[in-house]
Enzyme design. Sequence first.
Site, mmCIF file in Angstrom:
data_model
loop_
_atom_site.group_PDB
_atom_site.id
_atom_site.type_symbol
_atom_site.label_atom_id
_atom_site.label_comp_id
_atom_site.label_asym_id
_atom_site.label_seq_id
_atom_site.Cartn_x
_atom_site.Cartn_y
_atom_site.Cartn_z
ATOM 1 N N GLU A 62 -6.436 -7.967 -0.575
ATOM 2 C CA GLU A 62 -6.836 -8.026 0.833
ATOM 3 C C GLU A 62 -8.284 -7.591 0.954
ATOM 4 O O GLU A 62 -8.697 -6.615 0.325
ATOM 5 C CB GLU A 62 -6.032 -7.038 1.686
ATOM 6 N N GLU A 106 0.816 -1.217 0.000
ATOM 7 C CA GLU A 106 0.000 0.000 0.000
ATOM 8 C C GLU A 106 0.851 1.269 0.000
ATOM 9 O O GLU A 106 0.867 2.036 0.975
ATOM 10 C CB GLU A 106 -0.970 -0.005 1.191
HETATM 11 C C1 GLA Z 1 -4.041 -2.828 5.163
HETATM 12 C C2 GLA Z 1 -2.664 -3.442 5.219
HETATM 13 C C3 GLA Z 1 -2.596 -4.711 6.004
HETATM 14 C C4 GLA Z 1 -3.447 -4.626 7.247
HETATM 15 C C5 GLA Z 1 -4.855 -4.293 6.832
HETATM 16 C C6 GLA Z 1 -5.801 -4.265 8.012
HETATM 17 O O1 GLA Z 1 -4.754 -3.179 4.066
HETATM 18 O O2 GLA Z 1 -2.133 -3.676 3.947
HETATM 19 O O3 GLA Z 1 -1.242 -4.936 6.347
HETATM 20 O O4 GLA Z 1 -2.945 -3.650 8.074
HETATM 21 O O5 GLA Z 1 -4.870 -3.034 6.255
HETATM 22 O O6 GLA Z 1 -7.114 -3.958 7.612
#
Ligand code: GLA
Length: 673
Positions: free
Chosen positions: A309, A153
Site C-alpha cells: 500500500e 497491519e
Molecule cells: C493502512 C491500512 C489501510 C488504510 C490505509 C490508509 O495502511 O492498511 O486499510 O486504512 O492505511 O492510509
Amino acid sequence: MPASVWPAIDGIAYGGDYNPEQWPREVWRDDVRLMREAGVNLVSVGIFSWALIETSEGVFDFAWLDEIIGLLHENGIAVDLGTPTASPPAWFFAAHPDARAVNRDGVVMGFGSRGMASHSAPAYRDAAVRIAATLAERYADHPGVVMWHVHNEYGVPVGEDYSAHSQRAWRIWLQEKYGSLEALNAAWGTAFWGQHYGQWEHVGVPAAAPSVVNPAQRLDFARFTDSQLRACFVAERDAIRRFSSLPVTTNFMANQHHGCDLWAWAREVDIVSDDHYLWAADTEGEIGLSIAADLSRSVGGGAPWILMEHSTSAVNWQPRNVAKRPGEMARNSLAHLGRGADGILFFQWRAGRSGAEKFHSAMLPHAGADSRVFREVVDLGAKLDRLGEVRGARVQADVAILWDFESFWAQDLEWRPSEDVSHDERIRAFYERLWRDNITVDFALPGHDLSGYRLVIAPAQYLLRQADADNLNRYVENGGTLVVSFFSAVVDENDAVHPGGFGAPLEPALGVRIEEHLPLRAGDTTSISFGGDELRADVWHEHLVLTDAEARATYVDGPGAGMPAVTRKRHGRGTGWYISTRPDAAGLAAILTEVYADAGLVPLDAPAGLEVVRRAGETDDFVVVINHATTDARLALDGVDLVTGRTVAGTLEVCAGDVAVVRAPRTAPGSGR
Ligand code: GLA
C-alpha cells in the site's frame, strides 16, 4: 523464506486494495475496464469483508466473492486474497464479548470501527483460523488467486491487550520464558520498589499504575505482544497451507509502526510486503520512504518485496493531508522499486464514498477517470510495464545501519535521561547523510553477520546484549569500521545497566568509558572542535574517559567543556568511532567524511536531489534515478533508459521531477554504488 516464491504475475505487480463490496455490480464492470486501462495486474480483495463472507457464525456467502474473482480473472487481473481477520463482524463480538481487546487504562474496545479482538482470546483465534481455512479451501485452486494476504497491519490499531485472556496467556508465556519465579524476579529486578513475586498468580499485565511500571516487565510485555500477534499470523498461515501452496504474506508497516519485530516476522512470510505513507509534515518525505523501503528489503534478507500500500495523493489521517504534486506518485513508486520492490500497489483502487476513509486518495479518485490522478496512474502502469526485466534484481549495500525493534521498545519506556533523545531521529540523521551521498544502506541487527559491510552504524542501540556487543567488537577487529552514537549499549536484554557502566560492552572496539550522561536543557546548543572547525551540537554531552582511543573532537562549551566529544580507536584491523553528542547535519557530514575515508567509501558524484540506486540483475545492472529537485540534472551513465527506450551514452539527463531506469553494464561491488 524460499527466495523463489513469487505470485504468478508477469512483470512488476501493479494495483491496489480493491473493495468491491462497497459498490453495486454495475460499478465492478467499470472498475475492471479502468484497471485494464491502467495496466493493473494484481488487486487485494476481501481484507475487510468478514461480515459479508461469514454472515453469521459458520454460515458463508461466497456468491459475490466468486463473481468478482471470476470477473477479475477473465480480465487478466490476479487476486491477492485477504483473510478478513483485522475486522471481526458484529456477530462475533456479540457472541464473544470477552474477546474484546482492553487498553492499558482498562477501557474495553467497542465495535463500529476496525481492529482485531484480543490476540489471546481462544474464540478469536478459532474464528480467524476457521475463516482463513474456509477461504483457502474454496479458492486454493482458483486460477485467478495468486497469493494470500493474511490480516492487515498486525499491531495496528490493536497491539498491546490488557484483557483477561491476555493476562492468562502472559503468565504462560512468562512461565515458558523463565521457568521459575526466581528467574523472573532476577530478570525484572523486582527487589526495586518491593515488587518481588511469590506466586505466579500475582504477576499481572503492566496496566496503568500509580507511577512508572517496572521497565523490564513492560519490555517483556512488548515481546509477548509481538509473539502473540505473530502466533495469530502463523495460525492463519498454517490453516491456509493445509489447502494451498500459494505464497502467503501480511502487510508490514516497516518504519511507521515499531510494535512488531519485523526481523522475526519476515522469517514467517513467503514474501515481505510493506505499507508506506509519506508523512506530510516532512518536506523530504522521500527520505523516510527510502528508510521504509530499505528496511523492507533488509528484513527479508534482500529478496524482492511488494509495496502493498501507498497513496496516489493525500491520506486522510494526518493533521494536514497534503496532496501529492504532479509526478510525485511516480517518483515514490520508482524509489520503492529501486530499493527492491517488485510490486507497486496502493490503498486503494476506487475512493470510497462512505466511512472513515472517504477523504483518502485512490487510484480512481472521486473525480473519476478524467482526472490528473487517474492519468498519472495510467502513465505509471505504462512505465512499470516496461520494467519487467528489473524483477528479481538485487540491491547491494556496503553500509549497514543497526535497526533493532527490541531496543526501541526499551528506549521508549519512561524516565529516560532526556526526552530529546529519539532513536527515529538519530537513525534518520545518519541515514539522511548517506542518502544524500547516494550510498545505499541495508538495515541489520547487531547480532547479524556484518562482515560484508565496509561500514556499520549504530545510531540508537540503547539495548545491546553482551553477545551482540561481542559480535560488533569482532567486526571491528576483523577490519570493519563501526560508528556508535550516544546512548547506545546502555542496558542489557532486561533493561538493566551493563556491569562496568554505560557502553562497557563496546569498550574493546571504542576504547572509551562513559562516566556520566550530561543531557542539555531544551534549546541549548554547544560547539565541538573537530580538526580546525567548530561544529554545532545539542541535546546531549557525556563525560567520556579515553581508555584506548584518540579524541577526534572536543567539547568547546557546555557541561562537557574540555572533554572528548568524538573519538576514534584503531582496533585490530578496523576502526571504532564514538560520537557522544548530537551534531547538526553539517557537523555529522564533516565527521562522516572522515569515517568514509576509514571505510573506503566514496559518495556518488551526482547533483543534489538526485536519488540513485542500483539493482544487480543476472547480467546487467538497473540504475534507478529519481530527480527530486526542481532543476534538470545529469548523471554520468551508459546504457538504455527502459522508461523511454532511449540509449544513454555517457550522460543521462533527467528532467526536474522525472525518473529513469537505466539498464547499465554490471558494476563491480564496492565501486561507488
Ligand atoms: C493502512 C491500512 C489501510 C488504510 C490505509 C490508509 O495502511 O492498511 O486499510 O486504512 O492505511 O492510509
